[in-house]
Design an enzyme around this catalytic site. Structure first.
Site: not given
Length: 944
Positions: A196-197, A207
């Site tokens: 995700h990061e 996001d």
């Protein structure tokens, strides 16, 4: 594209490989890159010129990461020196990356995995035989940082990301607690969080949730959780509503004024899901293994991905990145090879000054200025315990000092005594570099990871002959170009070695500013020098001039006040906040006659406002400079730090640059301060820009401590320098929290029951928004190069008005009230000529066919200056208003004749007449606090 419209720079794709297809769509089948601008001007509107120029520009990023044959190499994960030694930490990092590699492989449809990863442990850990010496790897250039947060407000993983859609981020931050404890229920597996990061960091996506607006009313007139994809299922609940010592869970109620759910309402995902998307919403769900595609993307959701990327799906942005332009999936395998890890350990800092003393250094007092800056660096900037050497060069090079450990005044005086006094000869840059390598190796130190500060004002047509030796050395080379004739290949050296690049010419304090910025890369902020003042003063004969410098409570150790002059030493009076005065006789004059004096403040400098007065005793006016530096007050006190950079190292006209300044204390952003950028070209022409943290124009997110502004005022080609001044008056600045985080999940729904996770640690208001005292910081942002600028005229007019990104709408009676931040006539500068506002009951009308939507009369609306708050209201046709009617509104800014901005974000206003006897108490209309207590996240602007 339609005539008169323009895509704004912040929404541009960064895939130059699409150029040929774009040109073909525009009717160009053959073109020469150098003649593209001229041809475009004849055929297209200004929007096309800007669009093409942006496609051709690289994005500034110092990461060493490369993608070769589907494998990512060169990833650096660095551990902060303050973290205690812990073998489990290294083991968990390895496990996280290994898990992430397999997850990434499938999420990218077998296109990419993590192959080679370096873990950099600090010098404070015990040495081990398996720890290798780093080359250019360092803490402050790492892709992932492992460090404690400042002020214990939680362990949310996040990515420092403040560029535009598709731009790479700065770094990922994990805390040791996140890596060492079980966070499976709240964040999901650590490997998934890393992916995700990584998507934030590497591909510039955003996001797909929004804690400021977790729910919205869809075009089907239903309340939806802000998410992607809409196939993620769950329930909307109020958790832990407590009265009289007992707490309950209950379904959410609607707010009668907003038609949305009440402020305490939270979306609780079902534990069992079938949806595969999206990693940028909830990577923790077992079924989620992919990014949202064009087919599954939720274009309605009011999240940052839609705002920043013009409603493009995350997968579309990822696939348009340079990583995947010509990369085929690895269809022959089902799982990627396991990552290979290298353990590195930071070394003692080694720096060698390589200084030009050729004949041209006689001009404009360059030798004096170089010696002033070098002396200041050795006395005030370089960290104690560092090893420092010095080489001087003209046609040949000479080692003046092999490496000497800086311990006290006597040691640095051994080096300053050998600063060159007479310029002569030619310029052999390669000779100077080779002597620098020799000075390091003769002192039994490795050139790998060592630093060279190379300063020159001349050219060396043989410089490229030593590029290969420079690469093999593993050294980091910081380059300082002095004057307009400095070799144009200097920046190649800093680029290939991940060093910093600077330029100084007319600003006589420019060299001091450059040296002051070259601090340790170890991550130990308390050891780094902080610049409080940097000022050049032109004082008439026999006149006094006064100034003030605030010293805040985060700094005060090793504080120096330095004055330089061009003709005659001035009279000096310096007074601390308690009234103690220091006069000229208290200042120490250097023994080298380089026209500078300094005062070292005894002990810890008093907190408060220091005042100084300087008198020019000469019969002619002269230039004086004032510099004040200090360090953190104590090892446990993190100072406020300002760093600055430009969005690209090289700009080709016509393209806007973005100036960024980050102001922080530890990892916490500092808000509400004045930040000014000073940009100077080779002729000495200065442009001053006020930078903004308002979430408009060049600024991505409001109140994140990143202050930004477009730079378009080009005055000629060549090098430009950047310096930033951040200042705050008492009680105007405040600390806030980081954003762009993996979502903290409050619980799950399973078999008709809500299974809550442990509540997130609450953040006290005085910690989350702590007021700060007044302070001042200066920081050099290095240099950048501009080319293809026409010789005459106002070149900024090629740029359109900026895109409006924060349009907000609400019903007030029978009127719709609008508010937004005013753009400029040229991006975020000046005043637009007019606005075009259109509305529709169908959001797709505005997204896909703005020009055909209903036009609102704005004849009485006069645009304000860029950055101002605009307010406007209009009355829709009464026949079209019913209870529950939703209107969608968007704006374009216009500069005559017929140059328009990109269409704004789409705002939504719903006319809802509450019942006379509301079924629930008035819950208010403020939804900005939704879920803050649960998620613990900072508020971001929430709009379509």
């Amino acid at each position: 594209m339609e005539s008169g419209k323009m895509a704004s720079p912040k929404s541009m794709p960064n895939d130059a490989q699409k150029m040929a297809q774009i040109l073909k769509d525009m009717g160009i089948t053959e073109y020469e890159p150098r003649g593209l601008l001229q041809r475009a001007k004849m055929v297209f509107s200004l929007k096309v010129i800007l669009f093409l120029s942006l496609l051709l520009l690289p994005v500034l990023k110092s990461s060493q990461v490369t993608l070769n044959n589907n494998g990512y190499d060169g990833i650096v994960i660095a551990i902060n020196p303050s973290i205690p030694e812990d073998e489990k930490l290294i083991q968990n990092i390895k496990e996280m990356v290994t898990e992430a590699s397999a997850y990434l492989f499938h999420a990218t449809k077998r296109r990419a995995y993590f192959r080679n990863v370096s873990i950099l442990v600090p010098i404070t850990w015990k040495s081990k035989s398996e720890y290798l010496i780093p080359k250019q790897e360092s803490y402050d250039q790492a892709d992932v940082l492992v460090a404690d947060p400042h002020l214990k407000y939680g362990d949310d993983p996040y990515t420092l990301q403040y560029g535009q859609c598709g731009d790479k981020g700065q770094y990922i931050h994990f805390t040791p607690n996140f890596l060492l404890t079980n966070n499976l229920l709240t964040y999901g597996p650590r490997g998934r969080v890393f992916v995700h990061e990584w998507a934030h960091l590497r591909w510039g996506v955003f996001d797909e949730y929004n804690v400021d607006q977790p729910f919205y009313i869809s075009r089907r007139n239903t309340i939806e959780a802000t998410r992607c994809s809409t196939h993620i299922t769950g329930v909307n609940m109020v958790l832990n509503e407590c009265q009289g010592g007992s707490c309950i869970q209950r379904p959410c109620r609607r707010n009668p004024k907003t038609r949305l759910y009440e402020a305490k309402c939270t979306f609780i995902p079902n534990r069992s899901q079938t949806a595969k998307e999206s990693i940028m919403f909830m990577q923790n769900l077992d079924s989620v293994t992919e990014f949202c595609t064009e087919k599954t993307h939720n274009k309605e959701a009011p999240n940052l991905q839609n705002k920043m990327c013009n409603h493009r799906s995350t997968w579309d942005v990822i696939m348009s990145s340079e990583d995947f332009q010509h990369l085929s999936p690895m269809t022959e395998i089902n799982s990627p090879p396991r990552p290979t890890f290298s353990l590195l350990q930071s070394k003692q800092r080694v720096v060698c000054l390589v200084l030009d003393k050729s004949g041209s250094m006689y001009r404009e007092d360059r030798l004096f200025r170089m010696n002033q800056a070098a002396e200041l660096y050795l006395i005030q900037i370089i960290e104690k315990g560092s090893l420092v050497g010095m080489v001087t060069f003209d046609s040949s090079a000479e080692i003046q000092n092999n490496l000497t450990k800086i311990i006290d005044e006597n040691t640095y005086q051994k080096i300053t005594a050998n600063l060159p006094q007479k310029p002569s000869g030619g310029t052999s840059i390669c000779g100077g570099l080779k002597a620098g390598f020799q000075a390091i190796s003769q002192s039994n130190q490795s050139t790998s990871g060592s630093e060279i500060i190379l300063l020159t004002d001349g050219e060396d047509n043989q410089m490229s002959s030593c590029f290969e030796e420079v690469k093999q050395s593993g050294a980091i080379i910081h380059t300082i170009a002095l004057g307009p004739s400095a070799d144009r290949e200097l920046e190649t050296l800093s680029k290939m070695t991940r060093g910093r690049r600077f330029y100084a010419h007319k600003d006589i304090n420019g060299l001091i500013d450059a040296f002051s910025r070259i601090s340790s890369r170890s991550g130990n902020i308390s050891q780094q020098a902080v610049q409080l003042e940097s000022k050049t003063l032109d004082i008439p004969r026999k006149k006094w001039i006064n100034g003030t410098v605030p010293v805040d409570s985060t700094v005060g150790k090793d504080t120096f006040f330095v004055v330089t002059w061009t003709i005659q030493k001035p009279e000096i009076i310096l007074q601390d906040p308690k009234g103690k005065k220091y006069t000229t006789s208290d200042f120490q004059e250097d023994k080298l006659n380089i026209r500078s004096v300094r005062l070292r403040i005894p002990g810890i400098a008093e907190t408060g406002t220091w005042t100084y007065s300087l008198r020019n005793n000469h019969t002619k006016s002269q230039l004086l400079t004032v510099t004040m530096t200090t360090r953190a007050r104590s090892p446990t006190t993190l100072p406020v730090i300002t760093t600055a950079h430009i969005s690209q190292n090289t700009a080709h006209y016509p393209s806007p640059m973005i100036v960024y300044a980050r102001v922080s204390q530890g990892f916490l952003p500092v808000l509400g301060i004045n930040v000014t950028a000073i940009i100077e070209n080779e002729d000495g022409h200065q442009v001053t820009l006020e930078l903004w943290d308002n979430g408009a124009g060049a600024d991505t997110v409001k109140n994140d401590g990143i202050y930004s502004r477009y730079f378009t005022d080009y005055h000629g080609n060549g090098r430009y320098s950047l310096k930033v001044h951040a200042q705050a008056r008492k009680n105007t600045a405040r600390l806030s929290q980081q954003q762009n985080k993996a979502l903290y999940i409050p619980g799950y729904a399973e078999n008709g029951k809500i299974i809550p996770n442990l509540p997130k640690p609450e953040v006290k208001e005085d910690v989350a928004e702590a007021e700060m005292e007044g302070f001042s910081r200066f920081s050099s942002g290095g240099s950048f190069t501009v080319s293809v600028v026409p010789p005459n005229g106002n070149h900024s007019q090629v740029f359109p008005p900026g895109k409006i990104v924060d349009l907000d709408a609400k019903f007030q009676g029978d009127h719709i009230q609008l508010s937004w931040t005013a753009p400029g006539k040229v991006l975020d500068k000046g005043r637009a000529d007019s606005y075009m506002i259109r509305t529709s009951k169908h959001v797709l009308d505005l997204q896909e066919n703005f020009d055909k939507a209903a036009l609102i009369n704005t004849s009485g609306l006069i645009p304000k200056e860029a950055g101002s708050v605009e307010n406007f209201e209009f009355k829709p046709e009464p026949s079209k208003i019913e209870n529950g009617t939703t209107f969608y509104i968007a704006i374009q800014a216009i500069r005559e004749p017929n140059v328009t901005s990109e269409v704004s974000n789409i705002a939504q206003a719903t006319n809802f007449i509450p019942p006379q006897e509301p079924s629930i108490p008035d819950l208010g209309t403020n939804i900005s606090a939704i879920s803050l207590a649960i998620f613990g996240l900072a508020v971001i602007v929430s709009i379509f």
